[in-house]
Design a protein around this motif. Structure first.
Motif, PDB file in Angstrom:
ATOM      1  N   THR A  26       1.555   0.983   7.373  1.00 18.92           N
ATOM      2  CA  THR A  26       0.964  -0.087   6.463  1.00 18.92           C
ATOM      3  C   THR A  26       0.006   0.616   5.509  1.00 18.92           C
ATOM      4  O   THR A  26      -1.264   0.088   5.183  1.00 18.92           O
ATOM      5  CB  THR A  26       0.072  -0.997   7.668  1.00 18.92           C
ATOM      6  OG1 THR A  26       0.852  -0.851   8.754  1.00 18.92           O
ATOM      7  CG2 THR A  26       0.026  -2.425   6.999  1.00 18.92           C
ATOM      8  N   ARG A  44       0.632   0.825   2.314  1.00 17.14           N
ATOM      9  CA  ARG A  44       0.807   0.133   1.190  1.00 17.14           C
ATOM     10  C   ARG A  44       0.938   0.724  -0.200  1.00 17.14           C
ATOM     11  O   ARG A  44       1.071   0.266  -1.147  1.00 17.14           O
ATOM     12  CB  ARG A  44      -0.221  -1.178   1.009  1.00 17.14           C
ATOM     13  CG  ARG A  44      -0.155  -2.042   2.245  1.00 17.14           C
ATOM     14  CD  ARG A  44      -1.302  -2.855   2.329  1.00 17.14           C
ATOM     15  NE  ARG A  44      -1.478  -3.756   1.145  1.00 17.14           N
ATOM     16  CZ  ARG A  44      -2.331  -4.824   1.027  1.00 17.14           C
ATOM     17  NH1 ARG A  44      -3.307  -4.985   2.061  1.00 17.14           N
ATOM     18  NH2 ARG A  44      -2.618  -5.425  -0.198  1.00 17.14           N
ATOM     19  N   GLU A 104       3.770  -0.730  -2.175  1.00 17.98           N
ATOM     20  CA  GLU A 104       3.112  -1.791  -3.107  1.00 17.98           C
ATOM     21  C   GLU A 104       2.580  -1.483  -4.366  1.00 17.98           C
ATOM     22  O   GLU A 104       2.932  -1.828  -5.391  1.00 17.98           O
ATOM     23  CB  GLU A 104       1.925  -2.645  -2.525  1.00 17.98           C
ATOM     24  CG  GLU A 104       2.305  -3.504  -1.344  1.00 17.98           C
ATOM     25  CD  GLU A 104       1.331  -4.565  -0.782  1.00 17.98           C
ATOM     26  OE1 GLU A 104       0.194  -4.682  -1.459  1.00 17.98           O
ATOM     27  OE2 GLU A 104       1.311  -4.955   0.387  1.00 17.98           O
ATOM     28  N   GLN A 114       4.739  -7.890  -1.879  1.00 19.62           N
ATOM     29  CA  GLN A 114       3.705  -7.699  -1.089  1.00 19.62           C
ATOM     30  C   GLN A 114       4.126  -7.134   0.381  1.00 19.62           C
ATOM     31  O   GLN A 114       4.104  -8.101   1.147  1.00 19.62           O
ATOM     32  CB  GLN A 114       2.864  -9.096  -1.101  1.00 19.62           C
ATOM     33  CG  GLN A 114       2.125  -9.463  -2.320  1.00 19.62           C
ATOM     34  CD  GLN A 114       1.713 -10.983  -2.154  1.00 19.62           C
ATOM     35  OE1 GLN A 114       2.374 -11.807  -1.754  1.00 19.62           O
ATOM     36  NE2 GLN A 114       0.182 -10.748  -2.204  1.00 19.62           N
ATOM     37  N   TYR A 115       4.239  -5.784   0.539  1.00 21.31           N
ATOM     38  CA  TYR A 115       4.881  -5.355   1.625  1.00 21.31           C
ATOM     39  C   TYR A 115       4.188  -5.591   3.023  1.00 21.31           C
ATOM     40  O   TYR A 115       4.446  -5.754   4.098  1.00 21.31           O
ATOM     41  CB  TYR A 115       5.330  -3.891   1.429  1.00 21.31           C
ATOM     42  CG  TYR A 115       5.926  -3.296   2.739  1.00 21.31           C
ATOM     43  CD1 TYR A 115       7.137  -3.410   3.132  1.00 21.31           C
ATOM     44  CD2 TYR A 115       4.953  -2.644   3.399  1.00 21.31           C
ATOM     45  CE1 TYR A 115       7.633  -2.949   4.238  1.00 21.31           C
ATOM     46  CE2 TYR A 115       5.204  -2.202   4.589  1.00 21.31           C
ATOM     47  CZ  TYR A 115       6.724  -2.102   4.949  1.00 21.31           C
ATOM     48  OH  TYR A 115       6.909  -1.544   6.472  1.00 21.31           O
ATOM     49  N   GLY A 116       2.794  -5.494   2.668  1.00 19.63           N
ATOM     50  CA  GLY A 116       1.699  -5.294   3.555  1.00 19.63           C
ATOM     51  C   GLY A 116       1.835  -6.741   4.398  1.00 19.63           C
ATOM     52  O   GLY A 116       1.755  -6.624   5.952  1.00 19.63           O
ATOM     53  N   THR A 170     -10.552  -4.457   2.951  1.00 14.76           N
ATOM     54  CA  THR A 170      -9.175  -4.808   2.659  1.00 14.76           C
ATOM     55  C   THR A 170      -8.832  -6.171   3.560  1.00 14.76           C
ATOM     56  O   THR A 170      -8.496  -6.948   3.191  1.00 14.76           O
ATOM     57  CB  THR A 170      -7.975  -3.872   2.964  1.00 14.76           C
ATOM     58  OG1 THR A 170      -8.394  -2.602   2.176  1.00 14.76           O
ATOM     59  CG2 THR A 170      -6.550  -3.979   2.437  1.00 14.76           C
ATOM     60  N   SER A 213      -6.457   2.320   2.071  1.00 14.19           N
ATOM     61  CA  SER A 213      -6.890   0.685   2.031  1.00 14.19           C
ATOM     62  C   SER A 213      -7.822   0.810   0.678  1.00 14.19           C
ATOM     63  O   SER A 213      -7.843  -0.622   0.149  1.00 14.19           O
ATOM     64  CB  SER A 213      -7.806   0.548   3.263  1.00 14.19           C
ATOM     65  OG  SER A 213      -8.559   1.859   3.467  1.00 14.19           O
ATOM     66  N   HIS A 262      -4.479   1.533  -2.326  1.00 11.50           N
ATOM     67  CA  HIS A 262      -3.031   0.523  -2.574  1.00 11.50           C
ATOM     68  C   HIS A 262      -3.763  -0.741  -2.113  1.00 11.50           C
ATOM     69  O   HIS A 262      -3.188  -1.618  -2.579  1.00 11.50           O
ATOM     70  CB  HIS A 262      -2.279   1.284  -1.453  1.00 11.50           C
ATOM     71  CG  HIS A 262      -1.817   2.593  -1.727  1.00 11.50           C
ATOM     72  ND1 HIS A 262      -1.450   3.044  -2.860  1.00 11.50           N
ATOM     73  CD2 HIS A 262      -1.730   3.722  -1.104  1.00 11.50           C
ATOM     74  CE1 HIS A 262      -1.230   4.466  -3.175  1.00 11.50           C
ATOM     75  NE2 HIS A 262      -1.447   4.859  -1.907  1.00 11.50           N
ATOM     76  N   GLY A 263      -4.701  -0.754  -1.090  1.00  9.53           N
ATOM     77  CA  GLY A 263      -5.057  -1.915  -0.472  1.00  9.53           C
ATOM     78  C   GLY A 263      -5.921  -2.830  -1.184  1.00  9.53           C
ATOM     79  O   GLY A 263      -5.468  -4.034  -1.706  1.00  9.53           O
TER      80      GLY A 263
END
Ligand code: SF4
Ligand code: SF4
Length: 408
Positions: free
Chosen positions: A77, A79, A82, A90-92, A252, A311, A314-315
């Motif tokens: 996770t 991301r 992303e 929005q893969y997460g 995030t 986070s 990417h987050g």
């Protein structure tokens, strides 16, 4: 990507959200190039595109097997996918939805189930975690090396400044950070105090909800979010300016409260407001940069490597801000290859997926230490503790480095 969801999911909020995300994916595969698990395992099902397919099949009624769960579990996770995706998938969110469905429709081995239950139960309870950490520190010399390395030495915090400014902001203490790194929020409070801002901590706030939510215990996670909203709301009504996050993983999550609680009749509006007020500490200091620069010494402070947590980059899509602040504070930042790749901490991943996590840790420390820094800085407690377990160099929150550079 075309989709054909079964009735069970078609009319649910999660099903509709997942469908919209799936339809945005054009199956180009650009994301595979920056996926840490695909790089390590070379299996399409351990890539974002492969996992997106697994979730699509699940929502279209395919059998959910142990193999489905394995490949979803192996996702960090982080991301990174992303950030790379040209279609804004929005893969997460998709993987959170997919995991919750897989969790509901399959059963885990007693060992896996109890591990996950223990993590959800112990980590967010600060008092219990504190007690266990204290025990661990006491018996550290008797523990096997691998376990001992994961128990950080205690570093006391400097005093928290008195409440004295008209401007105030809230800070989230979080669940494990007060025990593992109490110096972080104290340093944030001291730096903000110098900038004329009082940093307040709401006594009843606690875990941001990420531990439970990302372990597919969504109801528990949402309850932690509601608890924080209740704890913060009186301060917000009194005009506090922002909710400051010193752990980017928590940031995030809190920035997503508004979305995750959008259907809650009692909390939706408050959650939206709080997400809007939430900022990473680096965003606050960037906004106060002119005043901060006037407080910094001009003394060179030696070499440091900065690890940008997933986070954060990417987050929350915050890149280069902390690096600039550290450079202005006199630190010579050493080059770090493959900055976009996860260190392997990823919440509870370092405990649940130890082999992959350790490989990522070794790779990350190699990259961070290649420029011979004197210390490593980061912006998330999970990354800090994980990186520290593999190196003798001090790993600290970046705000401590900024505080050291302030004129007395
Ligand atoms: S998630 Fe994005 S990058 Fe990956 S396959 Fe889909 S559209 Fe392409
Ligand atoms: S979140 Fe990270 S590990 Fe998971 S699919 Fe995306 S890039 Fe790969």
């Amino acid at each position: 990507m075309q989709t054909n969801l079964i009735d069970l999911y078609k009319n649910t909020a999660d099903g509709q959200e997942a469908e919209a995300i799936l339809r945005a994916c054009v199956h180009c595969g650009f994301c595979t190039a920056t996926c840490p698990t695909y790089q390590l395992l070379g299996n399409e099902l351990d890539s974002p595109r492969g996992r997106i397919y697994l979730i699509k099949e699940m929502l279209e009624g395919a059998e959910i097997t142990e193999k489905t769960v394995l490949h979803l579990d192996r996702c960090l996770t982080c991301r990174s996918c992303e950030t790379t995706c040209p279609s804004g998938v929005q893969y997460g969110r998709l993987v959170d939805i997919g995991r919750a469905i897989a969790e509901e429709k399959t059963s885990r081995s007693p060992w896996q189930a109890s591990q996950r239950w223990l993590l959800r139960t112990l980590l967010p309870r600060t008092a219990i975690f504190n007690f266990l950490l204290g025990l661990g520190r006491l018996f550290r010399p008797l523990l096997p090396g691998v376990l001992a390395r994961n128990i950080p030495v205690a570093r006391p915090a400097k005093p928290w400044p008195a409440t004295r400014h008209a401007r105030s902001m809230l800070v989230l203490e979080g669940c494990v950070q007060p025990a593992l790194a109490p110096a972080t929020n104290a340093a944030a409070a001291r730096v903000l105090d110098r900038l004329g801002i009082t940093l307040l901590s709401a006594e009843k706030a606690g875990c941001c909800g990420a531990v439970s939510y990302h372990l597919s215990a969504h109801a528990d996670g949402l309850d932690y979010m509601r608890r924080n909203i209740d704890a913060w709301w009186p301060y917000i009504e009194q005009g506090t300016e922002a909710v400051v996050m010193t752990a980017s993983g928590c940031g995030t999550m809190v920035k997503e409260y508004g979305h995750l609680l959008r259907h809650d009749p009692v909390y939706a509006i408050k959650a939206e407001k709080i997400s809007g007020l939430t900022q990473d500490l680096s965003e606050i200091l960037a906004a106060e940069k002119d005043a901060l620069l006037r407080l910094l010494t001009t003394i060179p402070r030696g070499k440091a490597a900065f690890h940008s947590p997933c986070s954060l980059q990417h987050g929350q899509k915050i890149t280069g801000v902390i690096e600039e602040l550290l450079s202005k504070a006199g630190y010579e930042l050493t080059p770090v290859a493959d900055k976009h790749l996860c260190c392997g901490s990823a919440g509870t991943y370092s405990i649940l997926q130890q082999d992959l996590s350790q490989q990522l840790l070794r790779n990350k420390l190699g990259a961070l230490q290649s420029g011979k820094p004197a210390q490593i800085a980061s912006a998330n407690i999970g990354c800090q503790a994980h990186l520290q377990s593999g190196t003798d160099l001090p790993v600290r929150h970046w705000i401590e480095l900024i505080e050291e550079a302030l004129i007395d």
